[in-house]
Design a protein around this motif. Structure first.
Motif: not given
Lengths: 260, 260, 260, 260
Positions: C183-187, C189-190
């Protein structure tokens, strides 16, 4: 008036099932089960003269078709014949795993490339051809009471979930079939066609003509530590009858004692 | 003689179902469906006075229990009470997702740690407690005709399959529930207890008292682009009735038009 | 002028690494490796007086912090102290698995719920708290030459990939950590923050003070059939240095002879 | 004395890299990177006269080979030629995705079966052939300082992770390649051969001769929202240099802004 003709005129009997790949395990169980639930059933096999298919014809009015499912024109012809004989299919089961004894459990270095290639063609490519023709016809079906124009089920193996050592060709074929099924599900489900991938994580046992239970490996007696093909057919029927508000794409079936 | 007493003495009625988490969606559908199939049914909720539960008591003789399922002693007591009232459960459904509006769709920086912690406790830890007590009792059950001592089903969400952005706490809780379910399946299935994880990849709609269809979000009318809880209950019943030769562990249910 | 002061004024040395969880395995290897690459390094542990940490302070100027990472206020304070002492972190490693011997390899029925709960809190919830504070600070960092404002790495275990039997609590905790990381990566990384999940599918061995190799289990000699924490630290450094055009989210590390 | 001859006699230069599939993206970046790190490098392509390959020959002494990698005898011959010219390979990269424009983004009904079949053969079957020859030769290598006899890397695509709609043939091919890689990893890693699968979840951009950046789609300017093939080559080099105590099997590389 033949039994098949009587069926065709019977009101309310609408389901036409085609099973591609014909053996005494999952295919025979599906044929029996589907027929007992009022479907008109066809089975396609390279050799449609197998005893189990002749028996199914007698006991369950199953229509037999000769087909090399890895040949585009043969698959095209098969579906034309099924439409002519039984009507447009509403349930298609691809039940060919293409596993070849000569290559199974062979290390990557020892595996014969020609047999590896045939495994890929017989399993994955035939799934593509069968899925394509099924989709083409089902797209024209009217939705049934569950909102479904049809169901396409791919029987798969545990090698679709995990690439086991010394079975690279089979891992390729099973993974390929999963990839195809996923792609087709994402494309066709919004068009009202239910696509399912069912990896059987087990050896499959079945009841032989003489009443004893058997499975693919030579002569071993089976009990419920193997997957019962009648139960697999039951799951296929449930998948076919799911309402489109809650479709399952993938169901892995394994016996209670299986290690995974 | 109450309806419940008549049920209890009826020969052949052996199944006792306990649903933990009680709302108008999946829980109510399960309660109705299980009762209509001859099971004695209990529902546990923090607030057992909810109208839907009072209705279920009247229409389907469902027994209501007050329980904070994240409290070890409360869960212990719940199962004691169920055994006393209905008998040892053969089907237990954990149906709490613990999602809290205050934290849902909050970025990782904005999310309140206390609420994140509660989400984990209410969802994942309660699943542990409920699963533990269910396993403890089922282990002593006799196998039924399908070779099963009992079935434990965890209702889950798409966040169990994919951690979506801005929902870290919910992703934690759902993933945790999946991990627990997997571990329990590998441990308990060889002991004759069927464990299943059912992520619902959709919003869930249901029929309201006034006959209109609704779902969790304010007042939206639903049709079959949402998961129908009655269909979910149907799948749970099928899971409970699977023969142990072919048990499914995980079934993702999604509507035909859902993107995934 | 202390070594740390000299470092701080050295031009071009910008990286500040914080390792949460302090033991002689992965944490110590990371601390050494990061320091040797010019980073200012802090380690947080419940007990910052452990011999390995005292040694790291002497040999590599590693700053030690006392912190119970499952306490929101303690984690908040930790990051404030790190900013004050070392600067805003650009690399944060969460290296707590929370595994407790009393519960490991216990069946679901025998596992103590209190210990299960602590496992979840110490591992998954502390990951949430550490990840949250890291994200909060990194968001304000300037992107480095690779376009990254910072890197957050979660050390995980094979129980994140597969729920093994008789380890339900650990499976919950590791799966939860994976869900959080995803979840943190998807939030994030951008937003220029690299998030990675690194399940180590192996026992971990390390070199002891006396030069012999050891691992977590009592006194067993190790060779390369265990994961070498120095090599794990190497992978972490590579992750930290990846350009944002090609970020890896998950890397499973396992020894060549590991079965999976 | 050619540069290649000088290299061959240079002490300590032991690595021989073979890249199968030759284009201006990942293959060219790998060739440059591997050569700059002292490896002797060969590239095989159907058309070895491509400008990029001629350039690589001049600038980096890369040896060019003509090979249809979907032909068993051609692949066998390729490896014999590489051994003769460069020595036994220690690093082999299979970099053919077999995607054909005529079939990409075609629905399952519209896709031409012949092209679907070719996709499967060019991508998955060629991976089998290349992997098989690489394994056969590497098995005879001596382990290097990291305990590795060699590294086999399969470049893959996001279609290996998810079967996207309207790309059934490509999903089949990429999934098949993953299944093969997994099977080979489980078989060969305990024999000291590192096998890795690297799905690139992105479009790939590269620097053109004139210094501008380009990618596969016509003329679009790229920045770091595409995968940089030089960075991919960097990851491959890191994989090749991992110690066998901590081998990664699968690394998904995606740009920071990619949705997944």
């Amino acid at each position: 008036m033949t039994q098949s003709e009587k069926r065709a005129t019977q009101p309310g009997v609408e389901d036409v099932a085609l099973i591609v790949g014909g053996g005494p395990g999952v295919s025979a169980s599906c044929a029996r089960r589907f027929a007992e639930n009022g479907m008109r059933v066809g089975i396609a096999a390279r050799n449609p003269e197998k005893p189990v298919l002749l028996t199914l014809e007698k006991t369950h009015s199953v229509r037999r078709y000769a087909c090399d499912a890895s040949e585009p024109t043969a698959v095209d012809q098969l579906f034309q014949n099924v439409v002519r004989d039984l009507g447009a299919p509403t349930l298609v089961v691809h039940n060919i795993d293409g596993r070849v004894l000569e290559i199974f459990r062979k290390g990557i270095i020892e595996a014969d490339p020609i047999i590896a290639f045939d495994t890929l063609r017989n399993s994955a490519f035939s799934a593509f051809l069968v899925g394509q023709q099924a989709a083409r016809l089902m797209r024209e079906n009217k939705p049934n009471a569950n909102g479904a124009k049809g169901t396409i089920i791919f029987t798969n193996a545990s090698a679709a979930l995990k690439g086991f050592p010394s079975s690279g060709a089979f891992a390729m074929a099973c993974h390929a079939k999963s990839g195809l099924a996923q792609s087709m599900a994402r494309e066709l489900m919004p068009q009202g066609i239910h696509v399912a991938n069912v990896p059987i994580d087990a050896a499959i046992g079945w009841t032989q003509e003489d009443g004893t239970r058997a499975h693919g490996r030579a002569g071993t007696t089976v009990d419920d530590n193997m997957a019962d093909p009648d139960r697999i057919a039951e799951t296929y029927l449930q998948l076919h009858r799911q309402h489109r508000s809650t479709w399952a794409f993938e169901i892995v079936l394994r016996p209670w004692v299986e290690r995974w």
